[in-house]
Design an enzyme around this catalytic site. Sequence first.
Site, PDB file in Angstrom:
ATOM      1  N   ARG A  30       0.846  -1.202   0.000  1.00  0.00           N
ATOM      2  CA  ARG A  30       0.000   0.000   0.000  1.00  0.00           C
ATOM      3  C   ARG A  30       0.874   1.241   0.000  1.00  0.00           C
ATOM      4  NH1 ARG A  30      -1.065   2.807   4.959  1.00  0.00           N
ATOM      5  NH2 ARG A  30      -2.703   4.382   4.788  1.00  0.00           N
ATOM      6  N   ARG A  71      -7.614  16.833   7.434  1.00  0.00           N
ATOM      7  CA  ARG A  71      -6.220  16.807   7.869  1.00  0.00           C
ATOM      8  C   ARG A  71      -5.749  18.209   8.234  1.00  0.00           C
ATOM      9  NH1 ARG A  71      -3.414  12.234   7.174  1.00  0.00           N
ATOM     10  NH2 ARG A  71      -4.498  10.563   6.080  1.00  0.00           N
ATOM     11  N   LYS A 228     -13.052   1.798   2.137  1.00  0.00           N
ATOM     12  CA  LYS A 228     -12.609   1.815   3.535  1.00  0.00           C
ATOM     13  C   LYS A 228     -13.761   2.264   4.437  1.00  0.00           C
ATOM     14  CE  LYS A 228      -8.426   3.162   4.535  1.00  0.00           C
ATOM     15  NZ  LYS A 228      -7.258   4.076   4.666  1.00  0.00           N
ATOM     16  N   THR A 286      -5.205  -2.192  10.578  1.00  0.00           N
ATOM     17  CA  THR A 286      -4.911  -1.259  11.672  1.00  0.00           C
ATOM     18  C   THR A 286      -4.528  -1.978  12.961  1.00  0.00           C
ATOM     19  OG1 THR A 286      -6.516   0.329  10.764  1.00  0.00           O
ATOM     20  CG2 THR A 286      -5.545   0.847  12.902  1.00  0.00           C
TER      21      THR A 286
END
Length: 348
Positions: A30, A71, A228, A286
Amino acid sequence: MIDIFGTLGPACSNEDILERMFQEGMTGMRLNLSHMMLSDNEEQIRLIKKAASSQKKEAKILIDLQGPELRIGNLMRPLPLKKGDAVVLKEIRSPKEAEASAFFEDDPSEGQKVIPLSRTILRMMDADEDFLMDDGKILAHVDRWGENEVSATILRGGTLSSRKSITVKKDTSHLPSLTEADRINLKTAVRLGVFGVMQPFVRGKSDLEEVRGALSEVGGTGLKIYAKIENRMGVEKIDELIGSADEIVIARGDLGNAMPLWELPGVQKQIAKRCNASGRAFMVVTQMLASMEHAPVPTRAEVSDIYNAVIDGASSVMVTGETAVGDYPADVIRYLANTAREAERARN
């Protein structure tokens, strides 16, 4: 056969390390594009493919887009934050500032630490609310809200770096599915022979339709789309997402920020059950081997977590910081691959 994904970073950018990772069982890599453009990584992609070829494998390269994730801006340097610190979150006033490699520093005259934010995020914040930064590692409370800046107090500290995530309470459904950088990266992905695209913070099938349409425009209809699940909207829309994605990703980092942590295992089981019933592949990611960022051997709990994810039907598993910045990237893959395949044998 179950797919084993690592994440590219400085810890595994060496060709010898990449070869060993593929030798230990890695099938793909990834690239996290939250902080960079895909075109800046052409040499790394060449090394990944070369390392895989040396082990008679074809690397499955996934790109993780920016999407609608919130972000912070760029910092002069990593910013240490401790409980009780006062911080000021200030508006980035222009695209030039947003792109600057060094933006805000500590303000010694006022003893405050300054964090840059876009106007969009500032307007989503309210006084007397908590917010999270860096995938939930840092917790802060808004003391005072202003049009161009917010004053806050750190409740749980950590070291904050540029472009880390920030989570606020406001609904993010109005944000576009793809950024301009995402669209450029999709075009580059087709040229470089990328295997699949990970769309973060999916909120419904319209997000995936936009990604699929953008891929079609650049000749990328053959790329796989990984949805996701990182918020409650994604969980609530799981059935329509299963029908629109090539693979579902149970991304437990931000998903764990969206709910009390003790609810997360049940939600993971629920998504796995829905995917299995529909015949849709899913990935679990994760903190699968988080302790191995600095330890040569994982905890028993981590090994059990991997095993149970595969027993529950996962078709792929992925590590992130463990290989990107950890001390033992190849050993991480060895434990991940061997545990996953042991579980796969038991499942079959």
